[in-house]
Design a protein around this motif. Structure first.
Motif, short mmCIF file in Angstrom:
data_model
loop_
_atom_site.label_atom_id
_atom_site.label_comp_id
_atom_site.label_asym_id
_atom_site.label_seq_id
_atom_site.Cartn_x
_atom_site.Cartn_y
_atom_site.Cartn_z
N ILE A 69 0.86 -1.18 0.00
CA ILE A 69 0.00 0.00 0.00
C ILE A 69 0.90 1.23 0.00
CG2 ILE A 69 -1.84 1.26 1.18
CD1 ILE A 69 -2.65 -1.36 2.56
N PRO A 70 1.07 1.90 -1.16
CA PRO A 70 1.89 3.12 -1.18
C PRO A 70 1.21 4.26 -0.43
CG PRO A 70 1.55 2.21 -3.39
CD PRO A 70 0.58 1.54 -2.48
N LEU A 71 2.00 5.00 0.33
CA LEU A 71 1.49 6.14 1.08
C LEU A 71 1.97 7.47 0.50
CD1 LEU A 71 2.14 4.70 4.66
CD2 LEU A 71 0.00 4.61 3.34
N GLU A 72 3.13 7.42 -0.16
CA GLU A 72 3.69 8.60 -0.85
C GLU A 72 4.58 8.10 -1.97
OE1 GLU A 72 6.08 11.44 1.38
OE2 GLU A 72 4.62 11.39 3.01
N GLY A 73 4.53 8.78 -3.12
CA GLY A 73 5.43 8.43 -4.22
C GLY A 73 4.96 7.22 -5.02
N ASP A 74 5.84 6.75 -5.92
CA ASP A 74 5.51 5.67 -6.85
C ASP A 74 6.51 4.52 -6.71
OD1 ASP A 74 3.62 7.42 -7.81
OD2 ASP A 74 4.81 8.06 -9.52
N VAL A 84 4.69 -5.93 -15.00
CA VAL A 84 5.47 -4.71 -14.82
C VAL A 84 4.46 -3.61 -14.53
CG1 VAL A 84 7.08 -3.08 -15.86
CG2 VAL A 84 7.25 -5.51 -16.44
N ALA A 85 4.57 -2.99 -13.37
CA ALA A 85 3.54 -2.03 -12.99
C ALA A 85 4.13 -0.97 -12.08
CB ALA A 85 2.40 -2.75 -12.26
N VAL A 86 3.45 0.17 -12.03
CA VAL A 86 3.79 1.20 -11.05
C VAL A 86 2.61 1.30 -10.09
CG1 VAL A 86 4.23 3.65 -10.69
CG2 VAL A 86 5.26 2.47 -12.65
N ILE A 87 2.91 1.19 -8.80
CA ILE A 87 1.85 1.40 -7.81
C ILE A 87 2.13 2.71 -7.10
CG2 ILE A 87 1.08 -0.97 -7.48
CD1 ILE A 87 2.87 -1.14 -5.02
N LYS A 88 1.07 3.52 -7.00
CA LYS A 88 1.23 4.86 -6.44
C LYS A 88 0.21 5.07 -5.32
CE LYS A 88 -1.62 6.75 -10.18
NZ LYS A 88 -2.07 5.42 -10.62
N LYS A 89 0.34 6.19 -4.61
CA LYS A 89 -0.61 6.48 -3.54
C LYS A 89 -2.03 6.38 -4.08
CE LYS A 89 -1.93 9.86 -0.09
NZ LYS A 89 -1.68 11.13 0.58
N GLY A 90 -2.88 5.68 -3.37
CA GLY A 90 -4.25 5.44 -3.83
C GLY A 90 -4.44 4.07 -4.44
N ASP A 91 -3.31 3.37 -4.70
CA ASP A 91 -3.38 2.00 -5.22
C ASP A 91 -3.17 1.00 -4.09
OD1 ASP A 91 -3.52 3.17 -7.73
OD2 ASP A 91 -1.46 2.67 -8.29
N ILE A 92 -3.56 -0.24 -4.34
CA ILE A 92 -3.22 -1.35 -3.47
C ILE A 92 -2.89 -2.54 -4.36
CG2 ILE A 92 -5.66 -1.97 -3.13
CD1 ILE A 92 -4.86 -3.03 -0.33
#
Length: 238
Positions: A69-74, A84-92
């Motif tokens: 669970i990102p809280l800040e950044g990517d 291959v993915a980027v998870i960013k704040k707001g994603d889970i």
């Protein structure tokens, strides 16, 4: 009478590797506390900050449910399933490691750290086919309510894992109160305060405190500060 366990933020294990600053709510790597091995099926809750352009190289996992669970950044994710993915704040993101996977996680930015929670849950079935899921959540859906972000079924809200577990997130105005009713008898709930001050069943909690409660059917939640944020993790206790 409900049973409880309190883990104040300041009592967590801590490891600073320079590129990685990590706080451990439960025993992990070089941090070992025999009284803090797990909370029911919840095995790891790491609060990680990864420096600019750094990260975890390719490493293996098996028979564990891994949630980020990102809280800040990517956070850039790659794995042996071809994701291959980027998870960013707001994603889970959730991975069922099952029979085995390799994955890596990197901070894709050179100018800002990334902060994220990594959570491990024991699965209820071993050696399943590895699986990956990631969703973008609508943060408006957790304003003064609990937004379900993880469940044991593809048909329910949130990412899904190989365990009868439910995660919810909330962001509350000061003095807002609500109740969380357990989904399953015999479960426990581990609450982790992401921001601010919150009271759960009479226990005052502050930023990054953890609080486990079980042998009850529901818990009361009251925000004691504006924009108080909470992660609730309901897991089997056996």
């Amino acid at each position: 009478m409900a049973k409880t366990v309190l883990h104040k933020a300041s009592t967590r294990g801590h490891a600073n590797h320079g590129w990685l600053d990590s706080y451990h709510s439960f025993s992990f790597a070089n941090y070992y506390n025999p009284e803090r091995i797990h909370f029911g099926a919840l095995r790891v809750l790491n609060d990680d900050t990864v420096s600019e352009g750094r990260g975890f190289g390719k490493h293996p996992h098996d028979n564990m449910e891994i949630i980020s669970i990102p809280l800040e950044g990517d956070l850039q994710h790659e794995d042996s399933m071809g994701n291959v993915a980027v998870i960013k704040k707001g994603d889970i993101q959730a991975m069922s490691a099952g029979t085995g996977i390799f994955h890596s996680e990197f901070n894709k930015h050179k100018d800002a750290p990334v902060k994220f929670l990594q959570i491990w849950i024991f699965p209820n079935k071993k050696n399943v086919e590895p699986r990956y899921s990631q969703i973008t959540l609508n943060p408006e859906e957790r304003h003064n309510k609990l937004q379900q972000v993880l469940s044991p079924a593809e048909t329910e809200a949130g990412v899904w894992i190989q365990q009868d577990a439910w995660f919810s997130m909330g962001k509350f105005d000061k003095d807002f109160s609500t109740q969380y009713t357990f989904k399953k008898k015999g479960d426990g709930v581990y609450a982790f305060v992401l921001n601010g001050d919150i009271t759960i069943d009479g226990q005052q909690l502050h930023n990054r405190d953890g609080f486990g409660i079980w042998e009850t059917d529901s818990v009361s939640i009251t925000a004691n500060s504006q924009d108080a944020e909470l992660l609730l993790m309901e897991v089997p206790m056996t």
